[in-house]
Design an enzyme around this catalytic site. Structure first.
Site, PDB file in Angstrom:
ATOM      1  N   GLU A   1      33.840  62.122  91.123  1.00  0.00           N
ATOM      2  CA  GLU A   1      32.685  61.445  90.520  1.00  0.00           C
ATOM      3  C   GLU A   1      32.364  61.958  89.121  1.00  0.00           C
ATOM      4  OE1 GLU A   1      32.852  61.833  93.738  1.00  0.00           O
ATOM      5  OE2 GLU A   1      32.443  59.799  94.453  1.00  0.00           O
TER       6      GLU A   1
ATOM      7  N   HIS B   1      23.997  60.228 102.741  1.00  0.00           N
ATOM      8  CA  HIS B   1      24.269  58.796 102.518  1.00  0.00           C
ATOM      9  C   HIS B   1      22.985  57.974 102.595  1.00  0.00           C
ATOM     10  CE1 HIS B   1      28.198  60.426 103.647  1.00  0.00           C
ATOM     11  NE2 HIS B   1      28.745  59.383 103.077  1.00  0.00           N
TER      12      HIS B   1
END
Lengths: 321, 325
Positions: free
Chosen positions: B60, B129
């Site tokens: 990322e 998440h």
């Protein structure tokens, strides 16, 4: 091998960096520079040898020690000195200072106060150029300190898997601020790390401008030709303190500093030019005088430049069309 | 009008923009042939190929920093994080580089980068998440922060994001992604900084964000049976924030409740409340109230997860309490 005119141009460019840095050091002592000032003295051969192969539309991304990259990429001494003086005529119009030098018009895409991001951004420039099908290249200059940062690992891997036209130029000056690379890296070499990423890599003497020039020539040729990225480790040394005004002892010996001063890239190149009869003392003296004049003019320009208007402080947070 | 899901609506905007603008490319994990974990790029790989639908390693920080460099050099990256939680590995690139680049370069560099990801609590996704994090980004100068609640807004705001030269965070609540709604055909753009009046009313103002918009409208429809007339405003973008619409509503109703799934401290509700106090203090007939998710990491077990999210009965009770003050 560079042609005669190019050989003198390399000499002149190194002097522009050296004299500008020495001027900035004096200006810092006089209080004309308001923030940090990390000089590139001793490392001039690297920016000079690499940028000699770059066009204005190639993109350079640099570090906190980035004055030399900006100058070699075509930012004028006037604009660099004025920026460090915090003036409206500086290359970042006073918003950046030493660690945020921008002039995208000549492909100087910024110096940075954070170690690592330039590696990723040069990778991204490579992605743009590949997608747009141009033959431009992206170049990241970074120190040995960045090699231990995650950005190095991620950026090199991404550039390798997509064969991006990017140069990763590591200026290994042996110390991250004052932490020795020999202490902080399990593998004390950078130039042999290319194979870990499936990438070409090599080590050169970063105080030999012709060695850097030749390594960069091949790396730029490969990048423009779609053959992918190259990692170049340039072994070098900064002969001034990490930043102006900082103490410079305890982590390295005076003997070590003197040893590296004896390998000064400009003195060495001057001697090489004379020995190989590429230039006479008179020609070199003319270049030195011309560059001294240029830097004196830059300092005067900066000192007499206006401050930015305070009511512009909120401009450019967002695009203004 | 035909109906689309929220995801189909953004996909339509993305496809149309990519067909027009060859400088747009998408990066992310599984957004190529797979079409995205949430179907955000279904069908695009076949149309535009692997360089414009670029599957990435799990890297990322790497690909966000890379996209910053791409945005500085003539292309328009779309970063698809799948779950927005993963953006945090790239936080330094976002705050120190992407948000500041236009300013540092005195406006000579642009930063046309769209960062999208699924936010919000649900389905026992647990704490890695389920994040939303938009107040953090709204705090930083340089970001546009978009939190659409319905499919037609998702399409129009996505189109605007793809034309913006500023970095845009486009945050899609997971519970909304497969909701269906009327979506106009053809291209259209909804400007940032314009709230949507989700329901008109006169007794109190409810500012609801993201997944809380439809819930609040449903509650207010039910309260209408008891003679309560509540107005629901969906800001649609957190930065810029359409305070004019909120202030106008509060001047009419005199009462304000802000409903937001994410954390209360230093949050969007706190900002809205402070601005209403600054600009509309004399219009208030009651204290401003906030209803937020609990200030805890998101737990896994269904009864624990349910306990931290504002539900319709919480919203109803908050409105009734506000009207009783």
């Amino acid at each position: 091998m560079a042609q005669s005119e190019q050989l003198l141009s390399l000499y002149r460019q190194m002097l522009i960096i050296r004299y500008t840095e020495e001027q900035l050091a004096r200006s810092h002592q006089m209080g004309l520079i308001h923030g940090a000032c990390h000089t590139y003295v001793g490392e001039e051969a690297i920016a000079t040898g690499v940028c000699a192969h770059l066009r204005p539309d190639d993109a350079v991304f640099s570090t906190h020690r980035g004055h030399g990259h900006a100058l070699a990429k075509g930012v004028s001494p006037r604009e660099v000195v004025a920026e460090l003086f915090g003036r409206a005529t500086g290359c970042s119009q006073g918003r950046g200072g030493s660690m945020h030098l921008f002039k995208p018009e000549v492909g100087m895409m910024g110096t940075s106060g954070i170690v690592g991001p330039c590696i990723l951004q040069a990778t991204g420039a490579g992605y743009s150029f590949k997608l747009l099908k141009t033959d431009q290249v992206g170049v990241a200059f970074f120190g040995d300190g960045a090699v231990n940062n995650g950005a190095f690992h991620e950026g090199l891997n991404l550039a390798s898997i997509w064969k991006l036209p990017t140069l990763f130029v590591c200026e290994n000056n042996m110390y991250a601020t004052e932490v020795p690379f020999a202490y902080s890296a399990g593998n004390p070499h950078v130039g042999n790390r290319g194979p870990a990423y499936g990438m070409e890599s090599l080590t050169v003497d970063g105080n030999d401008v012709l060695a850097v020039y030749e390594a960069a020539e091949e790396a730029v040729r490969r990048a423009r030709g779609g053959e992918g990225p190259t990692l170049i480790e340039c072994r070098t040394y900064r002969t001034r303190a990490h930043a102006e005004g900082m103490r410079d002892g305890g982590y390295r010996t005076p003997e070590e500093v003197e040893e590296w001063k004896a390998r000064d890239p400009i003195t060495r190149y001057n001697e090489w030019l004379l020995k190989n009869e590429e230039a006479g003392t008179e020609t070199l003296a003319e270049i030195e005088a011309e560059v001294k004049e240029m830097v004196a003019d830059a300092e005067e320009f900066a000192r007499n430049s206006p401050w930015p208007e305070a009511d512009t402080v909120s401009e450019h947070v967002f695009n203004q069309g | 009008m035909r109906e689309l899901t929220y995801v189909e609506a953004t996909l339509e905007a993305l496809d149309s923009a990519m067909a027009r603008d060859p400088s747009i490319f998408v990066v992310g994990e599984g957004i190529g042939e797979r079409g995205g974990n949430f179907n955000t790029t279904v069908g695009l790989y076949d149309k535009y190929g692997p360089e414009r639908l670029c599957d990435t390693p799990i890297s990322e920080r790497g690909f966000v920093g890379m996209c910053a460099g791409a945005a500085m050099t003539g292309t328009r990256p779309v970063v698809d994080f799948m779950f927005l939680d993963f953006i945090l590995d790239a936080f330094g690139e976002l705050v120190n580089q992407i948000a500041k680049m236009q300013y540092m370069s005195s406006g000579r560099l642009k930063m046309p980068i769209l960062l999208r990801g699924a936010i919000g609590i649900g389905h026992s996704a647990a704490t890695h998440h389920s994040g939303s994090y938009y107040p953090i980004f709204a705090h930083i100068p340089g970001f546009r922060v978009v939190v659409p609640a319905i499919p037609s807004d998702a399409k129009g705001l996505f189109a605007t994001a793809l034309q913006s030269d500023d970095p845009v965070l486009f945050l899609e609540h997971k519970s909304l992604l497969f909701n269906r709604g009327d979506v106009p055909e053809g291209d259209y753009a909804i400007p940032f900084g314009q709230a949507r009046m989700a329901r008109e009313g006169s007794d109190c103002t409810v500012v609801a964000i993201g997944s809380m918009v439809d819930k609040s409208v449903a509650v207010c429809d039910k309260l209408a049976e008891d003679g309560i007339s509540a107005e629901v405003i969906d800001p649609r973008t957190i930065a810029p924030l359409d305070m004019a619409t909120i202030l106008e509503s509060v001047s009419k109703t005199g009462r304000l409740l802000i409903v937001d799934e994410t954390f209360q401290p230093c949050g969007v509700g706190a900002e809205i409340a402070a601005q209403v106090i600054d600009e509309g203090f004399d219009d208030l007939d009651a204290p401003i109230r906030r209803l937020n998710g609990a200030h805890v990491p998101t737990p896994y077990s269904p009864p624990l997860e349910l306990a931290i999210v504002p539900e319709t009965n919480d919203i109803e009770q908050s409105i009734r309490n506000l009207l009783a003050e």
